[in-house]
Write a protein that holds these residues in place. Structure first.
Motif, PDB file in Angstrom:
ATOM      1  N   GLU A 155       0.826  -1.210   0.000  1.00 55.02           N
ATOM      2  CA  GLU A 155       0.000   0.000   0.000  1.00 55.02           C
ATOM      3  C   GLU A 155       0.860   1.260   0.000  1.00 55.02           C
ATOM      4  OE1 GLU A 155      -3.036  -0.151   2.960  1.00 55.02           O
ATOM      5  OE2 GLU A 155      -3.681  -2.157   2.390  1.00 55.02           O
ATOM      6  N   GLY A 156       2.155   1.080  -0.175  1.00 52.32           N
ATOM      7  CA  GLY A 156       3.033   2.223  -0.316  1.00 52.32           C
ATOM      8  C   GLY A 156       3.868   2.536   0.903  1.00 52.32           C
ATOM      9  N   ASP A 157       3.667   1.798   2.000  1.00 51.82           N
ATOM     10  CA  ASP A 157       4.460   2.022   3.194  1.00 51.82           C
ATOM     11  C   ASP A 157       5.015   0.678   3.677  1.00 51.82           C
ATOM     12  OD1 ASP A 157       2.083   0.895   3.905  1.00 51.82           O
ATOM     13  OD2 ASP A 157       1.678   2.231   5.590  1.00 51.82           O
ATOM     14  N   SER A 158       6.003   0.711   4.511  1.00 53.24           N
ATOM     15  CA  SER A 158       6.611  -0.486   5.114  1.00 53.24           C
ATOM     16  C   SER A 158       7.118  -1.475   4.071  1.00 53.24           C
ATOM     17  CB  SER A 158       5.598  -1.203   6.028  1.00 53.24           C
ATOM     18  OG  SER A 158       5.114  -0.330   7.016  1.00 53.24           O
ATOM     19  N   VAL A 159       7.550  -0.958   2.913  1.00 55.31           N
ATOM     20  CA  VAL A 159       7.997  -1.846   1.835  1.00 55.31           C
ATOM     21  C   VAL A 159       9.244  -2.629   2.245  1.00 55.31           C
ATOM     22  CG1 VAL A 159       8.934  -1.911  -0.507  1.00 55.31           C
ATOM     23  CG2 VAL A 159       6.980  -0.446   0.010  1.00 55.31           C
ATOM     24  N   CYS A 160      10.163  -1.987   2.971  1.00 50.74           N
ATOM     25  CA  CYS A 160      11.426  -2.651   3.327  1.00 50.74           C
ATOM     26  C   CYS A 160      11.206  -3.894   4.185  1.00 50.74           C
ATOM     27  CB  CYS A 160      12.332  -1.670   4.068  1.00 50.74           C
ATOM     28  SG  CYS A 160      12.912  -0.312   3.029  1.00 50.74           S
ATOM     29  N   GLU A 161      10.087  -3.919   4.894  1.00 52.73           N
ATOM     30  CA  GLU A 161       9.794  -5.065   5.760  1.00 52.73           C
ATOM     31  C   GLU A 161       9.664  -6.348   4.953  1.00 52.73           C
ATOM     32  OE1 GLU A 161       6.261  -6.410   8.875  1.00 52.73           O
ATOM     33  OE2 GLU A 161       6.415  -4.335   8.206  1.00 52.73           O
ATOM     34  N   TYR A 162       9.301  -6.219   3.676  1.00 54.44           N
ATOM     35  CA  TYR A 162       9.048  -7.391   2.842  1.00 54.44           C
ATOM     36  C   TYR A 162      10.143  -7.560   1.789  1.00 54.44           C
ATOM     37  CZ  TYR A 162       4.613  -6.021   4.908  1.00 54.44           C
ATOM     38  OH  TYR A 162       3.643  -5.618   5.779  1.00 54.44           O
ATOM     39  N   SER A 163      11.380  -7.177   2.137  1.00 53.72           N
ATOM     40  CA  SER A 163      12.459  -7.194   1.158  1.00 53.72           C
ATOM     41  C   SER A 163      12.760  -8.601   0.635  1.00 53.72           C
ATOM     42  CB  SER A 163      13.727  -6.588   1.761  1.00 53.72           C
ATOM     43  OG  SER A 163      14.097  -7.298   2.932  1.00 53.72           O
ATOM     44  N   GLU A 164      12.381  -9.632   1.378  1.00 52.30           N
ATOM     45  CA  GLU A 164      12.634 -10.997   0.906  1.00 52.30           C
ATOM     46  C   GLU A 164      11.649 -11.424  -0.172  1.00 52.30           C
ATOM     47  OE1 GLU A 164      11.452 -14.177   3.744  1.00 52.30           O
ATOM     48  OE2 GLU A 164      10.972 -12.514   5.080  1.00 52.30           O
ATOM     49  N   TYR A 165      10.587 -10.653  -0.363  1.00 51.87           N
ATOM     50  CA  TYR A 165       9.578 -10.968  -1.375  1.00 51.87           C
ATOM     51  C   TYR A 165       9.525  -9.852  -2.422  1.00 51.87           C
ATOM     52  CZ  TYR A 165       7.953 -13.894   2.514  1.00 51.87           C
ATOM     53  OH  TYR A 165       7.885 -14.791   3.547  1.00 51.87           O
TER      54      TYR A 165
END
Length: 309
Positions: free
Chosen positions: A77-87
């Motif tokens: 949704e445009g925020d917290s993208v780095c949290e899912y860097s493995e995907y």
């Protein structure tokens, strides 16, 4: 015909819109299965495997690590993208058509994902080439008008093989922080010798003025790097792995690869010579084809008067 199976886990309204869009577009390459809650997808995974899961970012932590899911793509949704860097991450609030292109691009570049077996018969396709031996004669404008005309009755794909881009498209502004790719991307992929060129092609098809097209190369040298074998592979995949009824090539260069393309065309549209210089160049082109044993190309030439178009 086997399709890519895509599962979608997100809120009900978004999932319904996504599914309805894919169904309406009648995509021949993917099936979408909708899950709107963790309980439903866990029940399904008890006896099944999901190859690709699109999941909303608020649900990814609850489903991550499941061995029955081969590939997870996060709808951000445009925020917290780095949290899912493995995907891989796709921005959720853009056109679904653009999301599908990004999915195809991810699939094409991931060796762990098998290619779908979608296939179409070559004889059901009409391949048209447009080429001028003397250049500077309005061939691209004619090609684009021809695309629009045929596309009104048959699903048509326009492939621009000109050395320079004459289409009025700002590739950098169409999507925020996204560059619209063209033939250079296809050439690079072919050179990598990967096995999912059909998926890569689906990811670079752009809709312009209501017609599907593959934009020109970024650097003219990419065209001259295409070997005869590369071109044969490209034509074969275009013919067998896309659902277009007519494919129009705007051929703006001459090489072994473009000659292979001309031989594959059901029809080669060539502008009529308008003066003695153009007439001499036209004759030289025809003599060259004869010397190379390409009489079949000569027999497929349709001369057109561009002044009347």
């Amino acid at each position: 015909m086997s399709k890519i199976k895509i599962a979608l886990l997100d809120d009900i309204s978004y999932s319904r819109c996504f599914s309805e869009y894919v169904s309406h577009k009648k995509n021949d390459f993917m099936d979408v299965q909708i899950f709107t809650g963790l309980d439903s997808i866990r029940q399904y995974l008890a006896d099944n495997v999901i190859n690709i899961l699109l999941v909303g970012q608020d649900m990814v932590n609850d489903i991550a690590g499941c061995r029955q899911i081969k590939k997870i793509i996060v709808l951000s949704e445009g925020d917290s993208v780095c949290e899912y860097s493995e995907y891989p991450v796709i921005f959720k609030y853009q056109s679904i058509d653009r999301i599908i292109k990004e999915i195809f691009n991810i699939i094409a570049d991931d060796d762990s994902i098998e290619d779908c077996q979608a296939g179409f018969r070559r004889k059901d396709k009409e391949i048209i080439g447009v080429f001028s031996p003397f250049g500077g004669s309005g061939v691209s404008m004619f090609s684009w008008k021809l695309v629009k005309q045929i596309n009104s009755v048959k699903k048509t794909l326009y492939i621009n093989l000109e050395m320079f881009d004459g289409l009025d498209i700002d590739r950098k502004k169409e999507y925020e922080n996204e560059y619209i790719r063209g033939m250079s991307e296809a050439v690079f992929y072919i050179k990598q010798k990967k096995g999912k060129l059909g998926m890569k092609i689906q990811s670079i098809i752009h809709n312009y003025e209501g017609c599907d097209c593959i934009l020109p190369v970024d650097d003219y040298r990419d065209l001259y790097s295409i070997t005869a074998g590369d071109m044969n592979e490209f034509i074969d995949v275009i013919a067998r792995k896309t659902d277009y009824e007519t494919i129009i090539f705007d051929i703006g260069f001459i090489s072994e690869a473009s000659l292979v393309l001309m031989k594959s065309c059901d029809k080669l549209m060539v502008p009529k010579a308008e003066d003695s210089f153009q007439n001499k160049m036209q004759e030289s082109f025809e003599k060259y084809l004869m010397r190379e044993g390409m009489e079949d190309v000569l027999s497929n030439i349709n001369f057109v008067n561009l002044c009347s178009q």
